[in-house]
Design an enzyme around this catalytic site. Structure first.
Site, PDB file in Angstrom:
ATOM      1  N   CYS A  39       0.772  -1.234   0.000  1.00 31.57           N
ATOM      2  CA  CYS A  39       0.000   0.000   0.000  1.00 31.57           C
ATOM      3  C   CYS A  39       0.807   1.290   0.000  1.00 31.57           C
ATOM      4  O   CYS A  39       0.771   2.056  -0.964  1.00 31.57           O
ATOM      5  CB  CYS A  39      -0.971  -0.019   1.166  1.00 31.57           C
ATOM      6  SG  CYS A  39      -0.259  -0.631   2.710  1.00 31.57           S
ATOM      7  N   HIS A 102      -1.255   7.448   4.434  1.00 29.48           N
ATOM      8  CA  HIS A 102      -0.258   6.385   4.393  1.00 29.48           C
ATOM      9  C   HIS A 102       1.126   6.793   3.908  1.00 29.48           C
ATOM     10  O   HIS A 102       1.938   5.950   3.540  1.00 29.48           O
ATOM     11  CB  HIS A 102      -0.792   5.222   3.547  1.00 29.48           C
ATOM     12  CG  HIS A 102      -0.716   3.929   4.312  1.00 29.48           C
ATOM     13  ND1 HIS A 102      -0.962   2.706   3.753  1.00 29.48           N
ATOM     14  CD2 HIS A 102      -0.405   3.697   5.599  1.00 29.48           C
ATOM     15  CE1 HIS A 102      -0.822   1.773   4.668  1.00 29.48           C
ATOM     16  NE2 HIS A 102      -0.487   2.344   5.786  1.00 29.48           N
TER      17      HIS A 102
END
Lengths: 483, 483
Positions: A39, A102
């Site tokens: 990710c 993130h």
């Protein structure tokens, strides 16, 4: 989410009517890739247009290890990186991120410091619930301030999988789009939702509605949400002025299968690996009045192309002072052109494989370690291809494992080293790899150092909520990346 | 052809625009099955509406062995079986088969003796070329007489894969449909083409046009042909009076992969096995004006249903003196109903598995023998699922291996025997299996005896062509079925 999770890409239960329709009304990209099988690095690459090895979203703590940005990570997106929203500002765009950031959770890495004007969402995934003693729950932000934490203010029932997070993210998107339409200001919306990440959840209206279990419920909720976003664009009469692109940041996590994992269709293995299942993604572009319906492009695409394509749409040039890996897909999308370019498959600091046209050459192969495998961790369950899926890191740099992804999309039949085909193809691929490696200037690895003290103990806003926690003493350490 | 060979079912190269459009204009069946993981039995079941175990298309020479009708087979479709075309005659239909018959090649099994009015094609696959001494080449018939043989008069270049057989079959279909339209007589056309069977071929215009190699070329040629057949129906203004159904007789043969084998998408293994890859088939119904576009039915379907559905369309009843396994799909197709019914997976004389709703229970598992596997014969290449794919015949009748095909279409994660789910589901499945087994009256096995003397040495018509061959002495033997 995996390539095989949508009806249009062959999911047998065919439960994604909105996404399937979106694809059929636009251009389908069956050869589109995440920038990394994980990710954070993939998302960093999307917003920078650069491979993680360049933008620093990798580790050198061990060879070919996947790394990301958990709460204890010290690093994040470096200031030297130019993010897409920052550049789009020059053309008057207002930029919003909804969902998972993130790219580092410490103050200097805050999305609003890197070009976004608004943020609703979290710095990390919704792992947990944590005990708020050893590990704090993940905060959810509105712009500069935390407005609550997962599992506390933003409920996720791990027992039933119930949570209305995707509904919240949907509403945020609809509100933002509607406001921008009133303002008549161009916008960039990065709808970076958290679902279908494990532990999987869906809102009450979707629970139990899928043939595929809870994971399928989550997919159905995303499908429904995208349908509503597109409908809103049409209702507001701005669909012909808005390019919408749907894709994901890595393949389905087979380690969570079957109850919480998705499908990579016919492709080999899943998330964490550099086989097709780890990086080939569902992808399509939708732009009524500009992209005509029913098109399929076999362009080799990457999430990094969304960087260059978005700049191009805004009439901007990509920065000229650095290597950009993304390409401008507008000639592909609008004129049906095909642009010759390789796809590089990295795992941490190692180029594991490369794709050139229909061929893919593996220079390194690794599924996961014997140690982890013996503990039941398996990124390729039910898919043991002799000499291809391995639990030791296998080097093939002298004689790469070669596959033809047209005849063999599942990477099951290595082309014989002795064949004419092998010789001819490697003569094409080798110079591409040599050129890439010779000119590569790796960025400073951001994912090497971890420190529990820098976790989200007391983010801005915590005072108002009475949710400030006491950090432990700083103790920076080398992060350990097992895969 | 496999489930994963069409774009609409997730083939990554998306090279079947005509079939994909046909599917999108009609009703898609993602849960549709061959009656057997092998050609002859599945085709016999299609035309009789009965499982091979009932109509005799199986063997008792060994346990759970797949058998079919090669040239030396003594048996074929028994006179006692009532074939679909024979029944359709009662309603005034003219019936034609174009392509591979495969229900026995001796005179008494001739398609024109079993209800067909016209035949253009061959009794068997185009294996070969044979030497016309030990084994004769396969004849091609027009109605009662052989008009030539494969590799002699009907050229197939095994080196380049060039052959215009599919073009000949296409032209036969177009001519027949056009003639019937002029005659204003209802018709049943069984377009039972030979492609994509290995050894694979395509006509010159398709050679080298696929991203998938020669097999993909063959798929593209079928796709193009079906497109032309549908176009012809529309041009002749009879499309609204004609139900067209597309499906296949078994999953893609992975033993021929990757160069000559197809794709079963996300499903496990291929032809010859009773895993999903062996029997789940691409399937869709097209009937403009009656079936509205864009429908998906999760009805569990079988090629045997085409028997009952066709009778129903013609206003006929299925024979009442025998067990019919096919169901009438008209309520499904026209009213969107769902009919509860099991799917039985047989390998020769053994019920290997059963599907009830989304669950599949394996009572026996077997990929192929160690002996064959060690010779490089593999029906599950790159797919070794522990305790599921096996090289010895594994009995699970006391504790069947259970899968949820929604969460786990690839049959990789057996449901724990100790789980509540297992208990509850097996309580539903067990009575279905008991009832099936208790009431089953197996037919006389037709595929037990082989004799080289009854091969196609001198079929009717051979004199005119000077192609009569001398048969050897009769020497009936038990056929040997290795899988």
């Amino acid at each position: 989410m995996g390539w095989g999770d949508l009806g249009v890409f062959g999911e047998p239960s065919k439960e994604t009517p909105n996404l399937d329709r979106m694809a059929s009304e636009g251009m389908l990209f069956p050869n589109f890739y995440a920038a990394n099988p994980l990710c954070s690095p993939s998302r960093a690459a999307l917003l920078t247009g650069r491979l993680p090895i360049r933008n620093g979203f990798y580790t050198t703590n061990a060879h070919a290890r996947n790394a990301y940005t958990p709460q204890e990570i010290v690093g994040g997106i470096p200031d030297s990186e130019l993010l897409l929203p920052k550049l789009l500002k020059e053309a008057g765009y207002l930029n919003k991120i909804i969902g998972k950031w993130h790219l580092g959770h410490r103050p200097q890495f805050h999305p609003l410091k890197h070009g976004f004007d608004e943020w609703f969402g979290s710095p990390n995934c919704h792992f947990g619930p944590y005990d708020n003693k050893a590990v704090p729950n993940i905060p959810v932000y509105r712009d500069w301030e935390m407005i609550g934490r997962y599992y506390e203010d933003f409920k996720i029932d791990r027992k039933t999988g119930e949570s209305n997070l995707t509904q919240i993210y949907l509403q945020e998107a609809l509100d933002f789009i509607s406001r921008q339409q009133v303002r008549q200001q161009p916008f960039f919306l990065y709808w970076a939702i958290d679902a279908t990440h494990a532990p999987v959840y869906a809102s009450r209206g979707f629970l139990g509605t899928s043939q595929r279990g809870l994971y399928g419920d989550a997919v159905r909720e995303i499908d429904d949400s995208v349908g509503k976003i597109l409908k809103s664009l049409q209702k507001l009469n701005i669909s012909e002025n808005t390019l919408v692109f749907f894709t994901s940041d890595n393949g389905a996590a087979l380690i969570s299968a079957p109850n919480q994992g998705g499908s990579n269709g016919t492709f080999l293995c899943g998330k964490q690996t550099t086989f097709e299942g780890g990086m080939r993604e569902p992808a399509f572009a939708w732009w009524p009045g500009h992209i005509s319906a029913g098109q399929v492009s076999h362009q080799l695409g990457s999430v990094m192309d969304l960087f260059s394509t978005s700049l191009s749409l805004a009439g901007l040039q990509p920065p000229g002072d650095r290597q950009i890996d993304g390409i401008d897909l507008l000639p592909v999308i609008l004129q049906g052109k095909l642009i010759d370019r390789p796809i590089f498959y990295y795992r941490g600091n190692e180029m594991m494989a490369v794709r050139v046209s229909l061929y893919k050459a593996h220079y390194w192969t690794w599924s996961n370690s014997w140690e982890q495998f013996s503990q039941g961790i398996d990124f390729c369950p039910g898919q043991n291809v002799s000499r291809v899926t391995t639990h030791t890191q296998e080097e093939h740099t002298k004689l790469p494992l070669l596959f033809h992804l047209g005849r063999d999309p599942g990477e099951r039949y290595p082309i014989s080293f002795a064949s004419d085909e092998y010789q001819a193809v490697m003569e094409r691929i080798s110079p591409v790899v040599e050129q890439h490696k010779e000119t590569l200037v790796p960025g400073e690895p951001q994912l090497n150092v971890c420190d529990k003290a820098i976790m989200n103990w007391a983010p801005p806003g915590c005072e108002k909520l009475g949710k400030c926690l006491e950090p432990p003493e700083s103790n920076p350490q080398k992060c350990f990346w097992p895969h």
